[in-house]
Scaffold this active site. Structure first.
Site, PDB file in Angstrom:
ATOM      1  N   TYR A   1      -8.608 -12.429 -28.694  1.00 43.17           N
ATOM      2  CA  TYR A   1      -6.750 -11.417 -28.819  1.00 43.17           C
ATOM      3  C   TYR A   1      -7.140 -10.916 -30.605  1.00 43.17           C
ATOM      4  O   TYR A   1      -7.059 -10.120 -30.834  1.00 43.17           O
ATOM      5  CB  TYR A   1      -6.125 -11.606 -27.613  1.00 43.17           C
TER       6      TYR A   1
ATOM      7  N   TYR B   1      -5.855 -20.216 -26.562  1.00 34.71           N
ATOM      8  CA  TYR B   1      -7.086 -20.497 -26.000  1.00 34.71           C
ATOM      9  C   TYR B   1      -7.607 -19.452 -26.467  1.00 34.71           C
ATOM     10  O   TYR B   1      -7.898 -18.370 -26.852  1.00 34.71           O
ATOM     11  CB  TYR B   1      -6.584 -21.621 -25.283  1.00 34.71           C
ATOM     12  N   LEU B   2      -9.220 -19.249 -25.071  1.00 32.78           N
ATOM     13  CA  LEU B   2      -9.954 -18.377 -25.478  1.00 32.78           C
ATOM     14  C   LEU B   2      -8.968 -16.978 -25.212  1.00 32.78           C
ATOM     15  O   LEU B   2      -9.806 -16.204 -26.378  1.00 32.78           O
ATOM     16  CB  LEU B   2     -10.773 -18.444 -24.035  1.00 32.78           C
ATOM     17  N   CYS B   3      -7.387 -16.659 -24.299  1.00 26.34           N
ATOM     18  CA  CYS B   3      -7.524 -15.362 -24.618  1.00 26.34           C
ATOM     19  C   CYS B   3      -6.830 -15.339 -26.218  1.00 26.34           C
ATOM     20  O   CYS B   3      -6.595 -13.890 -26.094  1.00 26.34           O
ATOM     21  CB  CYS B   3      -5.745 -15.917 -23.458  1.00 26.34           C
ATOM     22  N   ASP B   4      -5.758 -16.106 -26.489  1.00 24.16           N
ATOM     23  CA  ASP B   4      -5.671 -15.854 -27.807  1.00 24.16           C
ATOM     24  C   ASP B   4      -6.795 -15.580 -29.143  1.00 24.16           C
ATOM     25  O   ASP B   4      -6.428 -14.701 -29.387  1.00 24.16           O
ATOM     26  CB  ASP B   4      -4.174 -16.659 -28.076  1.00 24.16           C
TER      27      ASP B   4
END
Length: 208
Positions: free
Chosen positions: A152, A146-149
């Site tokens: 990153y 999601y936005l985290c991945d």
């Protein structure tokens, strides 16, 4: 001439059931603590929007020329401070706050499937856990697609691996914002230390 190192640490804005995002609250607390006199710390809040990430991250890297960029996100499943080893390019199907997801379902067209941080998260984890901080740290290899991945991977791509991602639990489950900030500070300082040590090693190998 300013010889200080520059570190950027970001947290995310609200999304879904996270009306207050623990990551941004923790990063603001970290800003109060600072990283010591030798390090310029810049913090930024990242909206949970794919297209904003695509425009914001290149400008952060370009403007500040950081040695390290650390992104912090909240995970409702986390009970520890979790260090992510790698970011993934494909599989982005969850809609963001704008009800948008990339048509290609990926971060960088033609980019590698997975990019690893230059930092060995297992080493950082062991060092912080043995420091008596009172906050548990663990390592993961799946930042969640999601936005985290997405954030990153984008930073790993832009910064040649000089990035890190840290997942934190929601506030009070079990740690306070102050606890999380202390943990983030310890983690970031260990990351910088490790990067410095590795720089020396690589240089030695190069010279032989």
């Amino acid at each position: 001439m300013d010889q200080k190192k520059t570190v950027i640490v970001t947290g995310f804005g609200p999304f879904g059931e996270h009306a207050v995002n623990a990551s941004w609250v923790a990063v603001k607390e970290l800003e109060k603590l600072g990283l010591g006199d030798e390090i310029n710390l810049h913090v930024a809040e990242v909206p949970v929007e794919y297209q904003t990430v695509q425009s914001l991250l290149p400008s952060l890297w370009k403007q500040h020329r950081p040695q390290l960029v650390v992104h912090v996100g909240v995970s409702g499943m986390a009970t520890t401070v979790t260090l992510e080893q790698c970011g993934h390019n494909q599989g982005y199907m969850r809609l963001d706050n704008c009800r948008f997801c990339p048509d290609s379902r990926c971060c960088v067209d033609g980019g590698p499937d997975c990019i690893h941080s230059v930092i060995d998260m297992d080493t950082v984890c062991k060092r912080v856990n043995s420091s008596g901080l009172g906050v548990s740290v663990s390592v993961s290899k799946d930042a969640g697609r999601y936005l985290c991945d997405y954030t990153y991977y984008t930073s790993l791509f832009l910064g040649d691996g000089r990035s890190a991602f840290v997942h934190v639990p929601p506030l009070g489950k079990p740690y306070s914002a102050e606890d999380l900030a202390r943990a983030l500070r310890a983690v970031v300082l260990e990351m910088l230390e490790l990067m410095e040590q590795n720089k020396g090693k690589k240089h030695c190998l190069h010279d032989q």
